[in-house]
Design a protein around this motif. Sequence first.
Motif, PDB file in Angstrom:
ATOM      1  N   ALA A 154      81.581  53.539  31.445  1.00 45.09           N
ATOM      2  CA  ALA A 154      82.508  54.611  31.094  1.00 45.09           C
ATOM      3  C   ALA A 154      82.302  55.077  29.657  1.00 45.09           C
ATOM      4  O   ALA A 154      82.286  56.287  29.370  1.00 45.09           O
ATOM      5  N   ALA A 155      82.115  54.124  28.740  1.00 45.30           N
ATOM      6  CA  ALA A 155      81.970  54.470  27.327  1.00 45.30           C
ATOM      7  C   ALA A 155      80.734  55.303  27.071  1.00 45.30           C
ATOM      8  O   ALA A 155      80.711  56.126  26.138  1.00 45.30           O
ATOM      9  N   ASN A 156      79.715  55.124  27.899  1.00 47.48           N
ATOM     10  CA  ASN A 156      78.463  55.842  27.670  1.00 47.48           C
ATOM     11  C   ASN A 156      78.256  57.009  28.621  1.00 47.48           C
ATOM     12  O   ASN A 156      77.139  57.505  28.775  1.00 47.48           O
ATOM     13  N   ALA A 173      70.961  63.631  35.660  1.00 49.11           N
ATOM     14  CA  ALA A 173      70.115  62.640  36.315  1.00 49.11           C
ATOM     15  C   ALA A 173      70.545  61.222  35.954  1.00 49.11           C
ATOM     16  O   ALA A 173      70.527  60.321  36.802  1.00 49.11           O
ATOM     17  N   GLY A 174      70.975  61.013  34.707  1.00 47.65           N
ATOM     18  CA  GLY A 174      71.387  59.683  34.268  1.00 47.65           C
ATOM     19  C   GLY A 174      72.618  59.180  34.988  1.00 47.65           C
ATOM     20  O   GLY A 174      72.692  57.997  35.358  1.00 47.65           O
ATOM     21  N   VAL A 175      73.603  60.050  35.195  1.00 47.33           N
ATOM     22  CA  VAL A 175      74.810  59.609  35.890  1.00 47.33           C
ATOM     23  C   VAL A 175      74.504  59.334  37.361  1.00 47.33           C
ATOM     24  O   VAL A 175      75.076  58.416  37.971  1.00 47.33           O
ATOM     25  N   LEU A 176      73.568  60.075  37.937  1.00 48.80           N
ATOM     26  CA  LEU A 176      73.155  59.810  39.318  1.00 48.80           C
ATOM     27  C   LEU A 176      72.418  58.475  39.426  1.00 48.80           C
ATOM     28  O   LEU A 176      72.614  57.717  40.388  1.00 48.80           O
ATOM     29  N   VAL A 200      65.924  63.056  41.332  1.00 47.33           N
ATOM     30  CA  VAL A 200      64.534  63.473  41.202  1.00 47.33           C
ATOM     31  C   VAL A 200      64.421  65.002  41.279  1.00 47.33           C
ATOM     32  O   VAL A 200      63.599  65.609  40.584  1.00 47.33           O
ATOM     33  N   ALA A 201      65.240  65.607  42.110  1.00 50.59           N
ATOM     34  CA  ALA A 201      65.212  67.060  42.234  1.00 50.59           C
ATOM     35  C   ALA A 201      65.671  67.751  40.956  1.00 50.59           C
ATOM     36  O   ALA A 201      65.294  68.894  40.684  1.00 50.59           O
ATOM     37  N   ILE A 202      66.481  67.063  40.161  1.00 53.42           N
ATOM     38  CA  ILE A 202      66.963  67.631  38.901  1.00 53.42           C
ATOM     39  C   ILE A 202      65.984  67.360  37.766  1.00 53.42           C
ATOM     40  O   ILE A 202      65.712  68.243  36.941  1.00 53.42           O
ATOM     41  N   ARG A 203      65.460  66.147  37.704  1.00 50.85           N
ATOM     42  CA  ARG A 203      64.549  65.776  36.600  1.00 50.85           C
ATOM     43  C   ARG A 203      63.434  64.922  37.157  1.00 50.85           C
ATOM     44  O   ARG A 203      63.662  63.827  37.678  1.00 50.85           O
ATOM     45  N   GLU A 204      62.217  65.405  37.060  1.00 50.89           N
ATOM     46  CA  GLU A 204      61.082  64.726  37.670  1.00 50.89           C
ATOM     47  C   GLU A 204      60.812  63.355  37.057  1.00 50.89           C
ATOM     48  O   GLU A 204      60.156  62.506  37.684  1.00 50.89           O
ATOM     49  N   THR A 205      61.308  63.112  35.865  1.00 50.55           N
ATOM     50  CA  THR A 205      61.091  61.813  35.223  1.00 50.55           C
ATOM     51  C   THR A 205      61.884  60.688  35.880  1.00 50.55           C
ATOM     52  O   THR A 205      61.758  59.526  35.479  1.00 50.55           O
ATOM     53  N   THR A 337      70.990  55.086  29.247  1.00 50.60           N
ATOM     54  CA  THR A 337      72.097  54.546  28.435  1.00 50.60           C
ATOM     55  C   THR A 337      73.383  54.302  29.217  1.00 50.60           C
ATOM     56  O   THR A 337      74.146  53.398  28.837  1.00 50.60           O
ATOM     57  N   PRO A 338      73.671  55.030  30.312  1.00 50.05           N
ATOM     58  CA  PRO A 338      74.911  54.706  31.034  1.00 50.05           C
ATOM     59  C   PRO A 338      74.965  53.271  31.565  1.00 50.05           C
ATOM     60  O   PRO A 338      76.046  52.696  31.677  1.00 50.05           O
TER      61      PRO A 338
END
Length: 370
Positions: A154-156, A173-176, A200-205, A337-338
């Motif tokens: 939650a904090a991140n 992408a990170g929250v997913l 992956v569809a949002i960010r290929e990395t 980081t999340p």
Amino acid sequence: MAQIATAAPGWNRFVGVSRPIAAAILGLLALLMAWGATSDVGRDHVRVATSSSPHFDGLVGDHALYARIAQRVAAGESYYTTAAAEHRAGDYPLRPFVAVRLPTLAHIVAALGEKKAQLILLLIGGAAISAWYRRLRTEPDLPRAAAIGALFVAANLTQLAAREWIFIHEVAAGVLIALALALYRPARPWAAMAIVAAAVAIRETVLPVAMLFGLFALIDRDWRAAAGWLAIGLGFAAGLAAHVAALAAVTTPADAASQGWNGQGGWIAYLSFVQASSLLRFFAGWVGALLVPLALLGWAAWRSRLGLAALSIQLGYAMLLMMFARPANFYWAMLVTPTLFIGLVFAPAALAELARSLRGENAPNRATAV
């Protein structure tokens, strides 16, 4: 934290390790912490991207670039024509193709509008926090105190409440990724699979995450799951080919090329990126220099498939950030980081067992304290 340190040893990978291994691990931990604490974490390693185009609706840099593109797509313009025009206007590179983001997030924001898109991200973030709480509360052998790891998630995820971050692909992408990890179970991988496919569809990395889970499926000889992860890879390849072709149609050899991604900033740059992309941004650099190695140690201690997956993802992206990310790419760290600081809940027990091994003590069979 004290409860974790006295928990049953089954989940703790460091129970009973030899004295040389314990000494090596503790020595590496001390080295990394001292290296970071005595360096200028944050200074000269993080830079907010700027452009020659004017600010847009209170936003600057990459935030303004992607917001302008989403607004023009919402008005009915073609994504690729718009992206090429905005990149040129802001002196952003158009070559190679990876310099231009996939169109998915721009179309989502354009279709829903900023407020609804932000609300959906907040709901996904809430689902990730809840899923981690349940997962840490119900995992075998883990004490109930482990559930406080959800607070670190939650904090991140606080950037989800700031409008400018809905346009940054790594945030979505990170929250997913955080939600997919909490839901991942080898016997039932389908929910995590669908969520990773969206990321992956949002960010290929994010592709390395799918590849890791696909590798686990192959190791388990779960051919259905392996086929599902392969399908994601093939779908990504087809989408990327379409992206390359569409971008080629609106660019020329005269368009600006990227300076490349060879930051080679090493450990201190990685710490700086994590600090700038997490709650640590409100603290001095030495705080992150101490907490990040402890978080990685904690992840290394959790003996489970999920622990191994999270550790592999954290270390893999840490290496990518250390080798390739430039100062302006600091927000790439928002992919991990999340979930990074969940490892802190396992760190006290990891340190306790390593200290016992260093002293030559035999680890007793301790009952779980709940």
